[in-house]
Design a protein around this motif. Structure first.
Motif, PDB file in Angstrom:
ATOM      1  N   ALA A 140       0.830  -1.204   0.000  1.00  0.00           N
ATOM      2  CA  ALA A 140       0.000   0.000   0.000  1.00  0.00           C
ATOM      3  C   ALA A 140       0.864   1.253   0.000  1.00  0.00           C
ATOM      4  O   ALA A 140       0.564   2.235  -0.704  1.00  0.00           O
ATOM      5  CB  ALA A 140      -0.944  -0.003   1.201  1.00  0.00           C
ATOM      6  N   ASP A 141       1.934   1.241   0.780  1.00  0.00           N
ATOM      7  CA  ASP A 141       2.837   2.397   0.826  1.00  0.00           C
ATOM      8  C   ASP A 141       3.537   2.597  -0.519  1.00  0.00           C
ATOM      9  O   ASP A 141       3.705   3.734  -0.979  1.00  0.00           O
ATOM     10  CB  ASP A 141       3.880   2.213   1.927  1.00  0.00           C
ATOM     11  CG  ASP A 141       3.300   2.383   3.325  1.00  0.00           C
ATOM     12  OD1 ASP A 141       2.204   2.982   3.441  1.00  0.00           O
ATOM     13  OD2 ASP A 141       3.936   1.933   4.290  1.00  0.00           O
ATOM     14  N   VAL A 142       3.951   1.508  -1.149  1.00  0.00           N
ATOM     15  CA  VAL A 142       4.611   1.619  -2.449  1.00  0.00           C
ATOM     16  C   VAL A 142       3.612   2.064  -3.518  1.00  0.00           C
ATOM     17  O   VAL A 142       3.935   2.872  -4.391  1.00  0.00           O
ATOM     18  CB  VAL A 142       5.287   0.292  -2.843  1.00  0.00           C
ATOM     19  CG1 VAL A 142       5.857   0.361  -4.259  1.00  0.00           C
ATOM     20  CG2 VAL A 142       6.404  -0.039  -1.855  1.00  0.00           C
ATOM     21  N   ALA A 143       2.385   1.565  -3.443  1.00  0.00           N
ATOM     22  CA  ALA A 143       1.351   2.000  -4.377  1.00  0.00           C
ATOM     23  C   ALA A 143       1.130   3.503  -4.277  1.00  0.00           C
ATOM     24  O   ALA A 143       0.982   4.194  -5.289  1.00  0.00           O
ATOM     25  CB  ALA A 143       0.049   1.245  -4.116  1.00  0.00           C
ATOM     26  N   ALA A 144       1.118   4.025  -3.058  1.00  0.00           N
ATOM     27  CA  ALA A 144       0.954   5.467  -2.858  1.00  0.00           C
ATOM     28  C   ALA A 144       2.113   6.240  -3.477  1.00  0.00           C
ATOM     29  O   ALA A 144       1.922   7.291  -4.100  1.00  0.00           O
ATOM     30  CB  ALA A 144       0.844   5.778  -1.364  1.00  0.00           C
ATOM     31  N   LEU A 145       3.321   5.715  -3.329  1.00  0.00           N
ATOM     32  CA  LEU A 145       4.501   6.377  -3.870  1.00  0.00           C
ATOM     33  C   LEU A 145       4.474   6.366  -5.396  1.00  0.00           C
ATOM     34  O   LEU A 145       4.761   7.385  -6.048  1.00  0.00           O
ATOM     35  CB  LEU A 145       5.754   5.664  -3.355  1.00  0.00           C
ATOM     36  CG  LEU A 145       7.067   6.440  -3.417  1.00  0.00           C
ATOM     37  CD1 LEU A 145       7.016   7.628  -2.467  1.00  0.00           C
ATOM     38  CD2 LEU A 145       8.234   5.530  -3.055  1.00  0.00           C
ATOM     39  N   VAL A 146       4.129   5.217  -5.978  1.00  0.00           N
ATOM     40  CA  VAL A 146       4.059   5.109  -7.434  1.00  0.00           C
ATOM     41  C   VAL A 146       2.994   6.054  -7.982  1.00  0.00           C
ATOM     42  O   VAL A 146       3.224   6.759  -8.979  1.00  0.00           O
ATOM     43  CB  VAL A 146       3.760   3.649  -7.850  1.00  0.00           C
ATOM     44  CG1 VAL A 146       3.420   3.564  -9.335  1.00  0.00           C
ATOM     45  CG2 VAL A 146       4.957   2.757  -7.528  1.00  0.00           C
ATOM     46  N   ASN A 147       1.833   6.081  -7.322  1.00  0.00           N
ATOM     47  CA  ASN A 147       0.772   6.978  -7.761  1.00  0.00           C
ATOM     48  C   ASN A 147       1.213   8.435  -7.680  1.00  0.00           C
ATOM     49  O   ASN A 147       0.985   9.224  -8.608  1.00  0.00           O
ATOM     50  CB  ASN A 147      -0.472   6.752  -6.914  1.00  0.00           C
ATOM     51  CG  ASN A 147      -1.629   7.630  -7.330  1.00  0.00           C
ATOM     52  OD1 ASN A 147      -1.969   7.719  -8.501  1.00  0.00           O
ATOM     53  ND2 ASN A 147      -2.235   8.307  -6.364  1.00  0.00           N
ATOM     54  N   ALA A 148       1.870   8.813  -6.585  1.00  0.00           N
ATOM     55  CA  ALA A 148       2.326  10.192  -6.416  1.00  0.00           C
ATOM     56  C   ALA A 148       3.371  10.570  -7.454  1.00  0.00           C
ATOM     57  O   ALA A 148       3.464  11.738  -7.856  1.00  0.00           O
ATOM     58  CB  ALA A 148       2.893  10.379  -5.006  1.00  0.00           C
TER      59      ALA A 148
END
Length: 247
Positions: free
Chosen positions: A177-185
Motif C-alpha cells: 500500500a505504501d509503495v502503491a501510494a509512492l508510485v501513484n504520487a
C-alpha cells in the motif's frame, strides 16, 4: 498474504509524506529523485563514493535532493529505493535498513555485473535474493521494468486517460500500500503483479521488462507470462528444483 492476481491499486494521500532515500545516483536514481521531489517528498540520495563526488550531478539532474553517504541515507530515510547495480547489493547497509520498507528497483545486467549465475537463476527472483540479504526489511519490487526515459517522460496525474503503469510485487500488504501510494504520487498507476516470487515477471527476459504499458497492459502481460518462453523456462526450473527438494 495479498491476492497474487494482478490488480490495479489505488491509495489515499498520506497526511505526512515519508522521507525517501535512494541508493544509486545513476539514471534511474536521478529520475526517481526528480519525480518524487516534484510530488513533494524529501529525497536523500547516495552514490558509490562521497557526497562531494555526486553533489554537482545532483544539483543539475535532481535539484533539491540531498547528497549523503549510503549509511546516512539508510539511517535517515523512511523508505529506501535501491537503484544501484544489482551486483553491488552486498554493499547495502543492511543493519541500518532493519524494519524499513525497501523498494528494489535493481536489475541484473551482465555487462555491468559480470557473468553471475546467482543473479540469473530462473528458480529465484532477484528480489527474493535481496529479501534474504535484508531479512529484517520489508522488500517490494517496483520501478525496475520501465526504461528511465519512459519514467522521466511518462508521469501523469491520477485519472489521466492511458496513464502508464508500474508493476509492484511483494508479500506485505502494508508495504504494498505504501509503495502503491509512492508510485501513484510519482505519476503512474500501481499494479500488483504478485509476490516477490512472482516478481521474476518484471525482470529482464519478460514481456514487461522495458515495456511502457497502461494498467490493463501490465495485467495482460502478467497473465501471458506463464505461456511465454521465459515463463516456461522459469516454471520448468522451479518444478525441477521442487522435485529435487522432495527426494
Amino acid at each position: 498474504m495479498p491476492d497474487t492476481q494482478p490488480t490495479a491499486l489505488v491509495d489515499a494521500a498520506q497526511p505526512t509524506l515519508p522521507t525517501i532515500g535512494i541508493l544509486g545516483a545513476g539514471k534511474v536514481g536521478t529520475v526517481l529523485s526528480r519525480l518524487l521531489l516534484a510530488a513533494g517528498y524529501r529525497v536523500l540520495i547516495a552514490g558509490s563514493g562521497s557526497p562531494a563526488k555526486i553533489s554537482l550531478i545532483i544539483d543539475v539532474l535532481a535539484p533539491g535532493a540531498v547528497a549523503m553517504t549510503a549509511s546516512e541515507v539508510a539511517r535517515d530515510s523512511d523508505i529506501v529505493i535501491l537503484a544501484l547495480p544489482l551486483g553491488k547489493y552486498r554493499s547495502i547497509p543492511a543493519d541500518l535498513l532493519e524494519g524499513k520498507l525497501v523498494i528494489d528497483a535493481m536489475n541484473y545486467w551482465w555487462e555491468v555485473d559480470g557473468i553471475r549465475d546467482d543473479l540469473n537463476d530462473p528458480r529465484l527472483s532477484t528480489s527474493e535474493l535481496i529479501q534474504s540479504f535484508l531479512p529484517a526489511s520489508r522488500v517490494v519490487k517496483a520501478y525496475n521494468h520501465m526504461g528511465y526515459h519512459d519514467l522521466d517522460e511518462g508521469p501523469a496525474p491520477l485519472g489521466t486517460p492511458d496513464r502508464k503503469a508500474i508493476g509492484i510485487a511483494g508479500g506485505d500488504e502494508l508495504a504494498l500500500a505504501d509503495v502503491a501510494a509512492l508510485v501513484n504520487a510519482s505519476g503512474f498507476d500501481p499494479v500488483l503483479v504478485g509476490t516477490l516470487r512472482d516478481s521474476i515477471n518484471l525482470q529482464p527476459g519478460s514481456e514487461l521488462f522495458g515495456a511502457n504499458f497502461t494498467a490493463s497492459g501490465v495485467q495482460d502481460a502478467v497473465a501471458r507470462f506463464p505461456s511465454t518462453e521465459r515463463g516456461l523456462e522459469v516454471a520448468a526450473a522451479r518444478a525441477g528444483d521442487e522435485l529435487l527438494s522432495a527426494t
